[in-house]
Write an enzyme that holds these catalytic residues in place. Structure first.
Site, mmCIF file in Angstrom:
data_model
loop_
_atom_site.group_PDB
_atom_site.id
_atom_site.type_symbol
_atom_site.label_atom_id
_atom_site.label_comp_id
_atom_site.label_asym_id
_atom_site.label_seq_id
_atom_site.Cartn_x
_atom_site.Cartn_y
_atom_site.Cartn_z
ATOM 1 N N SER A 212 46.531 37.930 38.947
ATOM 2 C CA SER A 212 46.335 39.253 38.371
ATOM 3 C C SER A 212 47.643 39.979 38.072
ATOM 4 O O SER A 212 48.486 39.441 37.368
ATOM 5 C CB SER A 212 45.440 40.057 39.314
ATOM 6 O OG SER A 212 44.754 41.006 38.577
ATOM 7 N N HIS B 173 37.003 37.845 39.482
ATOM 8 C CA HIS B 173 38.455 38.037 39.502
ATOM 9 C C HIS B 173 39.010 37.777 40.907
ATOM 10 O O HIS B 173 38.853 38.619 41.799
ATOM 11 C CB HIS B 173 38.699 39.495 39.088
ATOM 12 C CG HIS B 173 40.115 39.860 38.906
ATOM 13 N ND1 HIS B 173 40.891 39.349 37.881
ATOM 14 C CD2 HIS B 173 40.927 40.689 39.615
ATOM 15 C CE1 HIS B 173 42.101 39.866 37.962
ATOM 16 N NE2 HIS B 173 42.153 40.677 39.008
HETATM 17 C C1 GCU Z 1 43.404 46.056 37.431
HETATM 18 C C2 GCU Z 1 44.256 46.022 36.179
HETATM 19 C C3 GCU Z 1 44.602 44.602 35.767
HETATM 20 C C4 GCU Z 1 45.181 43.838 36.940
HETATM 21 C C5 GCU Z 1 44.254 43.934 38.124
HETATM 22 C C6 GCU Z 1 44.783 43.287 39.404
HETATM 23 O O1 GCU Z 1 42.135 45.562 37.142
HETATM 24 O O2 GCU Z 1 43.568 46.720 35.173
HETATM 25 O O3 GCU Z 1 45.540 44.609 34.703
HETATM 26 O O4 GCU Z 1 45.459 42.519 36.575
HETATM 27 O O5 GCU Z 1 44.022 45.291 38.437
HETATM 28 O O6 GCU Z 1 45.981 43.219 39.604
HETATM 29 O O7 GCU Z 1 43.945 42.903 40.228
#
Ligand code: GCU
Length: 422
Positions: A260, A401
């Site tokens: 992420s 995610h």
């Molecule tokens: C949020 C953000 C993303 C990122 C994520 C994370 O959702 O919008 O861009 O990748 O956090 O780091 O878990």
């Protein structure tokens, strides 16, 4: 202090609320057509026809654009002296399968206070271990239940877990992120792994620079750099340490991996620092592997609104003008060439635009071809849980995610094909 904390919580909430008002599209048929910039065309319009022109001219052009417009310009000299304090060594970690160490790196020539706390697991049965280098979201102690791993004393985002109170960690958060760090499985396959808390050198909020390494900079230097730049820089400092002090790791087989926001930082670290022999982006999404010009899921405007400190000030110019970005994210992936690169998505992670991550990896293949290497070797997005690729790997894990054992296993299968463990 209390006022700062209240202002901070309000600031985070306001950023989120404003970001939530920005329209989000998940429908491919609603997405306006876009044209991607070509990594193999120089800024003067001439084509890049050889590796030498790529390496001497185009690659530096792209690196400069990504630094100036997105991830920021690192103000520090390329070699940094760090001091090393070994805090703990456990010869019988992970049930006797590994040696664990905790090391604090300090950088007294540039900051009197900055400290990066590294947790390292070395497999016992390997002479020269390929080594994963990564950052974690919630402190080293949150990655394992092993008791000696020290609880982070730095600011943590209370929103990440109910065990964090007033942005501080306690024993209650030990092991909460264990599912993301399958150390036993990693070490069993002969890999070492080094991690540090991403907030060590810059806590992740708009005012985080005040207690991080960017506090030593002039306002101008600070604006030109970014939190993501600092996190990428942290990963390179871990590499410095590993290469200089850990004889059991293989300096030629260092693998940058991140999930992420850390996936975004990892891609930038891999682009800037060629010592990362393999680079892995896990669900890095917008500002990471996903094509910015696709209007699906998160956008540049969402990023800059909710996380104004992640990128440098210039990136905000593109909030409503993404087509004017002089680069797109496939060109960031191209900067890893010809090194093995893996991009992973998750089927329910629509915010990160899995298809945009895949297409970006397809496009980066052009630069791998210049090196006579096959990138993905396909332009067809695979079904869930079906890894594909050659010098570029890709999978779409079923689920949300996250970074899970399934992801790590695919990474090790991929790396095993490219490098030999001694
Ligand atoms: C949020 C953000 C993303 C990122 C994520 C994370 O959702 O919008 O861009 O990748 O956090 O780091 O878990």
């Amino acid at each position: 202090m209390k006022q700062i904390a209240v202002a901070l919580v309000l600031g985070l909430a306001v950023g989120k609320a404003v970001a939530q008002k920005i329209p989000v599209n998940y429908d491919e048929s609603q997405m306006p057509a876009y044209t991607l910039p070509n990594p193999l065309v120089l800024s003067n319009g001439k084509p890049v026809t050889s590796v030498s022109v790529w390496e001497k001219t185009r690659r530096p052009e792209l690196l400069k654009l990504f630094a100036e417009e997105l991830y920021g310009v690192n103000p520090f000299p390329s070699t940094i002296k760090s001091t090393v304090e070994v805090k703990t060594v456990n010869e019988n970690a992970l049930g006797g399968k590994a040696i664990s160490k905790q090391i604090t790196l300090r950088f007294p020539t540039i900051s009197p206070t900055a400290a990066l706390n590294v947790l390292l697991y070395l497999p016992k049965n390997v002479k020269k271990a390929p080594t994963f280098v990564s950052l974690n979201f919630t402190g080293n102690h949150s990655t394992t239940h092993e008791k000696e791993v020290l609880v982070t004393e730095n600011w943590v985002n209370s929103g990440f877990d109910k065990s964090f109170v007033n942005n501080r960690a306690t024993e209650a958060s030990r092991g909460i992120a264990e599912r993301r760090w399958p150390y036993e499985a990693i070490v069993a396959r002969g890999y070492a792994v080094a991690t540090a808390y991403y907030g060590d050198l810059e806590p992740d909020h708009a005012e985080g620079w005040r207690t991080g390494i960017r506090s030593v900079l002039t306002p101008e230097q600070r604006e030109k750099w970014s939190a993501l730049g600092v996190w990428a820089w942290s990963m390179s400092r871990m590499v410095d340490y590993l290469i200089q002090h850990e004889g059991q790791i293989d300096a030629k087989k260092i693998i940058g991996v991140g999930h992420s926001r850390i996936g975004k930082a990892t891609l930038w670290a891999g682009a800037e620092d060629p010592r990362f022999a393999v680079v892995i982006s896990n669900d890095s999404g917008e500002g990471g592997a996903a094509l910015a010009r696709r209007w699906i899921g998160e956008t540049v405007e969402h990023l800059n609104t909710q996380f104004p400190h992640w990128f440098c000030a210039n990136y905000k110019k593109y909030n409503k003008a993404v087509a004017e970005l002089p680069v797109d994210q496939h060109e960031l992936l191209s900067l890893i060439a010809p090194r093995p690169l893996y991009v992973a998505s998750a089927s329910k992670d629509t915010w990160a635009d899995p298809k945009g991550e895949f297409l970006s990896a397809v496009e980066a293949g052009k630069v791998y071809q210049l090196y006579k290497k096959t990138g993905l070797g396909t332009s067809e997005m695979p079904a869930v849980n079906t890894p594909v690729g050659q010098t570029i790997g890709y999978h779409l894990r079923e689920g949300g995610h996250d970074i899970l054992l399934y992801d790590w296993e695919q990474y090790m299968n991929f790396i095993d094909k490219h490098i030999k463990i001694q």
